[in-house]
Design a protein around this motif. Structure first.
Motif, PDB file in Angstrom:
ATOM      1  N   LEU A   1      -5.045   6.471  -7.824  1.00  0.00           N
ATOM      2  CA  LEU A   1      -3.596   5.969  -7.274  1.00  0.00           C
ATOM      3  C   LEU A   1      -2.599   6.207  -8.804  1.00  0.00           C
ATOM      4  O   LEU A   1      -3.030   5.895  -9.144  1.00  0.00           O
TER       5      LEU A   1
ATOM      6  N   ILE B   1       5.574   8.838  -8.330  1.00  0.00           N
ATOM      7  CA  ILE B   1       4.756   9.741  -8.367  1.00  0.00           C
ATOM      8  C   ILE B   1       6.574  10.850  -8.380  1.00  0.00           C
ATOM      9  O   ILE B   1       6.388  12.334  -8.465  1.00  0.00           O
TER      10      ILE B   1
ATOM     11  N   LYS C   1      -2.839  15.807   4.731  1.00  0.00           N
ATOM     12  CA  LYS C   1      -1.227  15.819   3.809  1.00  0.00           C
ATOM     13  C   LYS C   1      -0.344  16.577   2.830  1.00  0.00           C
ATOM     14  O   LYS C   1      -1.993  17.314   1.876  1.00  0.00           O
ATOM     15  N   MET C   2       0.050  16.406   2.436  1.00  0.00           N
ATOM     16  CA  MET C   2       1.346  17.378   1.559  1.00  0.00           C
ATOM     17  C   MET C   2       0.061  16.891   0.155  1.00  0.00           C
ATOM     18  O   MET C   2       1.437  16.533   0.638  1.00  0.00           O
ATOM     19  N   ASP C   3      -0.386  16.189  -0.167  1.00  0.00           N
ATOM     20  CA  ASP C   3      -0.095  16.060  -1.488  1.00  0.00           C
ATOM     21  C   ASP C   3       0.571  16.265  -2.397  1.00  0.00           C
ATOM     22  O   ASP C   3      -0.055  17.486  -2.971  1.00  0.00           O
ATOM     23  N   VAL C   4       1.673  15.325  -3.072  1.00  0.00           N
ATOM     24  CA  VAL C   4       2.568  15.925  -3.840  1.00  0.00           C
ATOM     25  C   VAL C   4       2.686  16.143  -5.499  1.00  0.00           C
ATOM     26  O   VAL C   4       2.673  17.065  -6.234  1.00  0.00           O
TER      27      VAL C   4
ATOM     28  N   TYR D   1      18.011  -1.838  -8.582  1.00  0.00           N
ATOM     29  CA  TYR D   1      15.887  -1.731  -8.100  1.00  0.00           C
ATOM     30  C   TYR D   1      16.295  -2.342  -6.827  1.00  0.00           C
ATOM     31  O   TYR D   1      16.272  -3.536  -6.666  1.00  0.00           O
ATOM     32  N   SER D   2      15.621  -1.463  -5.734  1.00  0.00           N
ATOM     33  CA  SER D   2      14.566  -1.932  -4.594  1.00  0.00           C
ATOM     34  C   SER D   2      13.981  -2.052  -4.314  1.00  0.00           C
ATOM     35  O   SER D   2      13.431  -0.817  -3.533  1.00  0.00           O
TER      36      SER D   2
ATOM     37  N   GLU E   1      10.745  -2.548  -3.205  1.00  0.00           N
ATOM     38  CA  GLU E   1       9.616  -2.863  -2.332  1.00  0.00           C
ATOM     39  C   GLU E   1       9.411  -1.504  -1.180  1.00  0.00           C
ATOM     40  O   GLU E   1      10.156  -0.553  -1.268  1.00  0.00           O
ATOM     41  N   LEU E   2       8.483  -1.567  -0.808  1.00  0.00           N
ATOM     42  CA  LEU E   2       7.672  -0.194   0.109  1.00  0.00           C
ATOM     43  C   LEU E   2       7.807  -0.199   1.285  1.00  0.00           C
ATOM     44  O   LEU E   2       7.783   0.969   1.473  1.00  0.00           O
TER      45      LEU E   2
ATOM     46  N   ARG F   1      15.379   4.566  -0.184  1.00  0.00           N
ATOM     47  CA  ARG F   1      14.778   4.041  -0.279  1.00  0.00           C
ATOM     48  C   ARG F   1      13.093   4.015  -1.007  1.00  0.00           C
ATOM     49  O   ARG F   1      12.595   5.625  -0.928  1.00  0.00           O
ATOM     50  N   ALA F   2      12.549   2.966  -1.631  1.00  0.00           N
ATOM     51  CA  ALA F   2      11.515   3.394  -2.023  1.00  0.00           C
ATOM     52  C   ALA F   2       9.748   3.747  -1.161  1.00  0.00           C
ATOM     53  O   ALA F   2       9.175   5.247  -2.408  1.00  0.00           O
ATOM     54  N   LYS F   3      10.217   4.008  -0.596  1.00  0.00           N
ATOM     55  CA  LYS F   3       8.971   4.188   0.545  1.00  0.00           C
ATOM     56  C   LYS F   3       8.682   5.598   0.977  1.00  0.00           C
ATOM     57  O   LYS F   3       7.663   6.212   1.031  1.00  0.00           O
TER      58      LYS F   3
ATOM     59  N   VAL G   1       9.731   8.174  -1.823  1.00  0.00           N
ATOM     60  CA  VAL G   1      10.387   8.651  -2.864  1.00  0.00           C
ATOM     61  C   VAL G   1       9.180  10.113  -2.948  1.00  0.00           C
ATOM     62  O   VAL G   1       9.790  10.557  -3.435  1.00  0.00           O
ATOM     63  N   SER G   2       8.385  10.141  -2.550  1.00  0.00           N
ATOM     64  CA  SER G   2       7.994  10.708  -3.001  1.00  0.00           C
ATOM     65  C   SER G   2       7.853  11.988  -1.918  1.00  0.00           C
ATOM     66  O   SER G   2       7.698  12.714  -2.314  1.00  0.00           O
TER      67      SER G   2
ATOM     68  N   LEU H   1      20.501  -0.034   1.043  1.00  0.00           N
ATOM     69  CA  LEU H   1      20.765  -0.009  -0.522  1.00  0.00           C
ATOM     70  C   LEU H   1      19.833   1.169  -0.406  1.00  0.00           C
ATOM     71  O   LEU H   1      18.661   1.618  -0.516  1.00  0.00           O
TER      72      LEU H   1
ATOM     73  N   HIS I   1      17.186   2.705  -4.015  1.00  0.00           N
ATOM     74  CA  HIS I   1      16.099   1.597  -4.585  1.00  0.00           C
ATOM     75  C   HIS I   1      16.505   2.195  -6.502  1.00  0.00           C
ATOM     76  O   HIS I   1      15.290   1.528  -6.425  1.00  0.00           O
TER      77      HIS I   1
ATOM     78  N   MET J   1       9.538   3.894   9.556  1.00  0.00           N
ATOM     79  CA  MET J   1       9.143   2.174   9.422  1.00  0.00           C
ATOM     80  C   MET J   1       8.517   2.312   8.009  1.00  0.00           C
ATOM     81  O   MET J   1       8.597   1.360   7.309  1.00  0.00           O
ATOM     82  N   GLY J   2       7.462   2.640   8.145  1.00  0.00           N
ATOM     83  CA  GLY J   2       6.013   2.936   7.272  1.00  0.00           C
ATOM     84  C   GLY J   2       6.369   3.437   5.909  1.00  0.00           C
ATOM     85  O   GLY J   2       5.899   3.595   4.896  1.00  0.00           O
TER      86      GLY J   2
ATOM     87  N   ILE K   1       3.213   7.994   3.070  1.00  0.00           N
ATOM     88  CA  ILE K   1       2.205   8.004   3.542  1.00  0.00           C
ATOM     89  C   ILE K   1       2.090   8.327   4.263  1.00  0.00           C
ATOM     90  O   ILE K   1       1.078   8.678   4.172  1.00  0.00           O
ATOM     91  N   PHE K   2       2.740   8.297   5.152  1.00  0.00           N
ATOM     92  CA  PHE K   2       2.510   9.177   6.630  1.00  0.00           C
ATOM     93  C   PHE K   2       2.563  10.890   6.297  1.00  0.00           C
ATOM     94  O   PHE K   2       1.627  11.593   6.458  1.00  0.00           O
ATOM     95  N   GLU K   3       3.421  11.422   5.745  1.00  0.00           N
ATOM     96  CA  GLU K   3       3.358  12.887   5.289  1.00  0.00           C
ATOM     97  C   GLU K   3       2.377  13.362   3.837  1.00  0.00           C
ATOM     98  O   GLU K   3       2.049  14.935   4.127  1.00  0.00           O
ATOM     99  N   HIS K   4       2.449  12.028   2.931  1.00  0.00           N
ATOM    100  CA  HIS K   4       1.794  12.995   2.055  1.00  0.00           C
ATOM    101  C   HIS K   4       0.735  11.630   1.569  1.00  0.00           C
ATOM    102  O   HIS K   4       0.168  12.196   0.537  1.00  0.00           O
TER     103      HIS K   4
ATOM    104  N   ALA L   1      -0.163   9.215   0.435  1.00  0.00           N
ATOM    105  CA  ALA L   1      -0.343   7.929  -0.773  1.00  0.00           C
ATOM    106  C   ALA L   1       1.123   7.474  -0.853  1.00  0.00           C
ATOM    107  O   ALA L   1       2.161   7.723  -0.808  1.00  0.00           O
TER     108      ALA L   1
ATOM    109  N   GLY M   1       4.013   6.179  -2.825  1.00  0.00           N
ATOM    110  CA  GLY M   1       5.232   6.945  -4.136  1.00  0.00           C
ATOM    111  C   GLY M   1       5.002   6.389  -5.595  1.00  0.00           C
ATOM    112  O   GLY M   1       5.012   6.708  -6.646  1.00  0.00           O
TER     113      GLY M   1
END
Lengths: 448, 448, 448
Positions: free
Chosen positions: A229, A233, A290-293, B442-443, B445-446, C63-65, C67-68, C229, C231, C429-430, C434-437, C439, C441
């Motif tokens: 990976l 991104i 999945k829509m891979d960015v 920065y924050s 964490e994923l 949030r960082a989760k 970003v993609s 906040l 990220h 939450m996740g 990961i769920f849409e793309h 992996a 970001g």
């Protein structure tokens, strides 16, 4: 008598007017010259920023432990590359002596006359040197995460000093064998460099990835590819936007003048990039659920590479089709090389090499403005002469492929023999940032 | 009779033609005026983006706990700075009243006439205000990680409202003491501001770093400097590329017109930056056995600062030499200040102050186009009058040094006395982001 | 005889001169046309990069989760959006058939004549398509962190194909009901789109955030808002700088010509953005005792949105006041929506919707150059006819509000019914990356 005198005076004045008229008329063209130069210079500035875009895409799609090394290579491509292109590259490319293979004057910009109004050498050099840096940096991504920095520098110099300039000489200098090539009425068409720049970079990338071999961990014991990976991104997509931004200099600037072709090239560049992103995004979404960015971003780049050859000679609709096909091609091309043991961390071979070829052939299918202005055939899409045109496009493609794979193949083979190509396994595992550059690229802890 | 009448009519028409001719000729200059303004405006837009480049370089070379603070200072330099420069700065700089030291009109852009075709005040203001923001933000990096935000704001206002404008008045306004200075034929030459902008910013950086003192942990018990790693080399290098991109507005835009000097300045800017990067990279690689990427990036910036004075008056070859020497100087200058207890986290004093001086002196050594167009001496490299030229360059350098160190010295001394300069040890250890701005930058964490 | 012959020849030449004169005069206007097109094209390129700016601001403040996902939406807005606008949007916007509500020709750029010198359709399309992408991406931020990617795509297509183009048709096409609107002498004024672009995007953002509902965890059991906040404040501020940079194309480019209005618009754009940043920064600093950097950045954007309507018709001083008020409004507007259960992660409704309204009304208060050139009233600040002007501005604002809220309301309601609007709680939450793309970001660990 008074009348006669008046007549004489007026006649003399009329003669002065007539003599002066060309001067007045010339006033306007002078401004046109300034405007042409200024636009090409601005376009070159946009192309310059593509180096930052490449850096972000390459860094984003590789691992955090090698981020400084990616950035170092991009800095080097522009720094070392600019000096190499200044010393000899520009002369090899645009020198008028030396025949149809290579130029042999204009070294050190020695052809500048000092006439800053009409001498376009500074504009030409500026626009060309940023193209040279682009050509070399394409290979940087394919060679990421395992190449010795010193070996990469030698490649960067060879590419900007000689390998890429020779390709340019063949076509854009105007007296090269590709620009002289004709089959019937058909002549090679590559407006902004799908073949001359992008596929040249792509074949260097191919040779680099081949001679380096894959990264540790890329293939399992059965030789099946595993995903490594990218680490960021956000970097990758911002890089795509910056590259797209720069491409509005790359393609429309290649008109080398300020006229109406510029804006149409802007529209075709926008639409092909957009279509490439949509197509690659859709294909990977259907395939992987999945829509891979990252793949969508590469689709945009594929569409941009694809339209580069025909940006000024295709209609917007044809550009859209060219981009859609580029976006489909890039997905399957990436999978193809991945399965055959060619480890290209960013997909550079597929984006720039394969889609560069597609874009060059697409000129033979879709182009309809022969010289950028006039439609050749109102009824159809064919450019020049049908199958002749496709043939001449293919010959140019093959010529550049042969030259670049031969020269970079010899170079990378030699670097490998001299143990200058690949870092040790320890260095690769620990990251090039620490071993090559002395410090990690990131220190993200919030208290220290 | 008919002939006479015809002759009369034609004569009258000829007179009209003669009268009309200047109007026709004038048509072209009007477009030239528009084009001049448009180019300088576009160049100013490029310079504007340098603020983002400075932000990325400064953030990248400092610690993650202070990233918001770095960004806040850059936002403030452009925001507060633009208002201060609008209210009084532009008037102090370009006002015609007030003699050779300071201007005293044009406050609030009050000199705008409403004639948008021929009044260049909006273009002038736009191009100058982004320069002012550049001058102040140079100090931001040297003062990073320990300066109170409120104290920094006061400095930012003082710099953009008064300190920098006075320097500009001395030279670019046209009636200042530096522009009036002459030794024999030699007059001070600083085309785009190696001294006027960069060294001014660099000396403010020196005073700021001096009065602040080093960061906690920068020196060990024996006073030996320790490395405090930057947190994001990707940011730093992308920042370098954005600054380089902006410099193609900074230097070629300083021609203040659209003509052939613009493109030659683009070429010298490219080559000097490239040479600076190569030289600094090579020196640090040989010295440390590792190719330090941050230092190579600072080498590019050093080369860019170095060529800023002579960008329009040097040949490409001379620009390359100027950049190479800049890249060597910056490495040793950084080490010099580091060892003497001046803690400059990003190397701003060396890049902008020291290399600004070098670039200004280099004009005396290498410049050969006296007015940007004509070579003064075909045989040699000397500009104006040899030693006279070096002397007049040195006087300008010293004048700016004296003014900026005196005014910023008094300012920082006063801020220190008023406890407005440096944050508490607790705040410095915990990071300015939380203490000054209420949240971490920065924050990462994923999952949260 | 000789004299007569000479007279005849000279007379003939004089006649030729007279005939040729218009041609000479025409030479200059042609260059002006090229220059106009080139500037608007360059401005469009700057606006294009705003997409990267929006991506960085939106990513930085969330949030960082996710970003993609943010980046994917921005890529889609430009890619899918450009195709939708090419196929139908541009025709709905600028088509001349179809009356005052919607255009019905120019689909697929079918109106291009092939006359590249005088046909501005490519320039127009390029400048407009990047505006369309801007309008839709405004809503992206307000809908962040919980919207299904497929649902967002449908919205993106609807917005760029139909909803935004209809608004454009009403005003910028020239025959729409808003451009036809007049109360006394007062006609609706919105130079670059405070209402037409920004509030249209802002109301779509409002409807999106309303139908989505707040993110999980945004409100406590008592319904009190909690801070989530962002990220990456570095991304957010660099995004603000890139947006500001692009705004120098957005506002001055909307002159659609290269003339003196361009530079004055650049100055008002700079000052209002700066004033917005200063005001919002000061208000939040006083209120929270900390200078919140994200809010200061939003203040800059608020000032930029605020001046967009009056950028060419206000003086620099009035622009400064407009920006100051924008910066104050945005802080309280953000707090207002936050407290009323409208969860807008980036403040897009306040920045683009509310400040877009303020900027449009401000034209009624402060504008003094009726057509961008001539001051209407030397003594005062009022534009057109006082209360009439405010009234006509308000009618335009309300018309756009009604259309956009109605159409996007129906759309989002339908998407919600079809379960295409919001992701599952598990996915939220996740993280959408990961769920849409497929992996995350980010993968920031330094060894892997």
């Amino acid at each position: 008598m008074a009348w006669r005198l008046t007549g004489l005076v007026l006649s003399v004045l009329a003669v002065w007017m007539i003599a002066a008229a060309p001067a007045l008329a010339q006033e306007a063209p002078d401004i046109q010259v300034v405007l042409d130069n200024l636009w090409v210079f601005i376009a070159g500035i946009l192309v310059f920023l593509m180096q930052a875009g490449f850096g972000l895409v390459e860094a984003g799609l590789t691992r955090a432990k090698n981020v400084s090394n990616i950035m170092a290579k991009n800095l080097a491509d522009m720094s070392v590359g600019a000096l190499a292109f200044f010393v000899v590259g520009f002369g090899f490319a645009y020198g008028s002596d030396g025949g149809s293979f290579i130029g042999t004057d204009l070294f050190f910009l020695s052809g500048a006359t000092g006439d800053l109004v009409n001498d376009q050498i500074y504009t030409d050099f500026f626009f060309q040197v940023v193209f040279a840096a682009t050509a070399v940096t394409i290979a940087s991504g394919a060679m990421a995460e395992r190449t010795k920095f010193s070996g990469y520098l030698l490649f960067s110099v060879a590419m900007t000093a000689l390998i890429y300039p020779v390709v340019v000489h063949w076509f854009w200098q105007g007296d090269g064998w590709i620009s002289d090539l004709a089959i019937g009425d058909a002549k090679f068409g590559d407006f902004a460099g799908s073949t001359i720049v992008h596929s040249a970079g792509g074949w260097a990338a191919l040779m680099g990835a081949y001679f380096l071999g894959p990264r540790i961990g890329k293939y399992d014991a059965q030789g099946r590819p595993r995903a490594i990976l990218g680490h960021n991104i956000a970097f990758a997509v911002i890089g795509v936007f910056i590259l797209w931004f720069g491409w509005f200099g790359f393609n429309p600037g290649s008109e080398l003048a300020a006229d109406g072709v510029v804006m149409r090239a802007g529209v075709t560049t926008l639409l092909s990039g957009a279509a490439g992103g949509v197509a690659a995004g859709a294909v990977i979404w259907i395939r992987n659920k999945k829509m891979d960015v990252a793949m969508a971003g590469n689709g945009v780049l594929a569409g941009l590479v694809g339209i580069t050859a025909g940006t000024a000679t295709m209609s917007p609709g044809a550009a859209l089709i060219t981009g859609l096909i580029s976006g489909i091609i890039v997905v399957y091309s990436v999978l193809f090389f991945d399965r055959r043991g060619i480890d290209d961390p960013v997909g550079a071979i597929s984006v720039h090499g394969v889609c560069g070829v597609w874009g060059t052939l697409a000129v033979g299918l879709f182009a309809q403005y022969a010289d950028g202005f006039v439609a050749t055939d109102d009824a159809g899409l064919l450019y020049g002469g049908g199958i002749d045109q496709l043939l001449v496009q293919a010959i140019g493609v093959i010529g550049v492929f042969a030259w670049v794979t031969a020269t970079t193949g010899i170079l990378f083979w030699s670097l490998k023999r001299a143990n200058l190509l690949r870092v040790s396994a320890e260095e690769e595992m620990g990251g090039l940032d620490i071993f090559e550059h002395g410090a990690p690229g990131y220190s993200l802890e919030l208290v220290n």
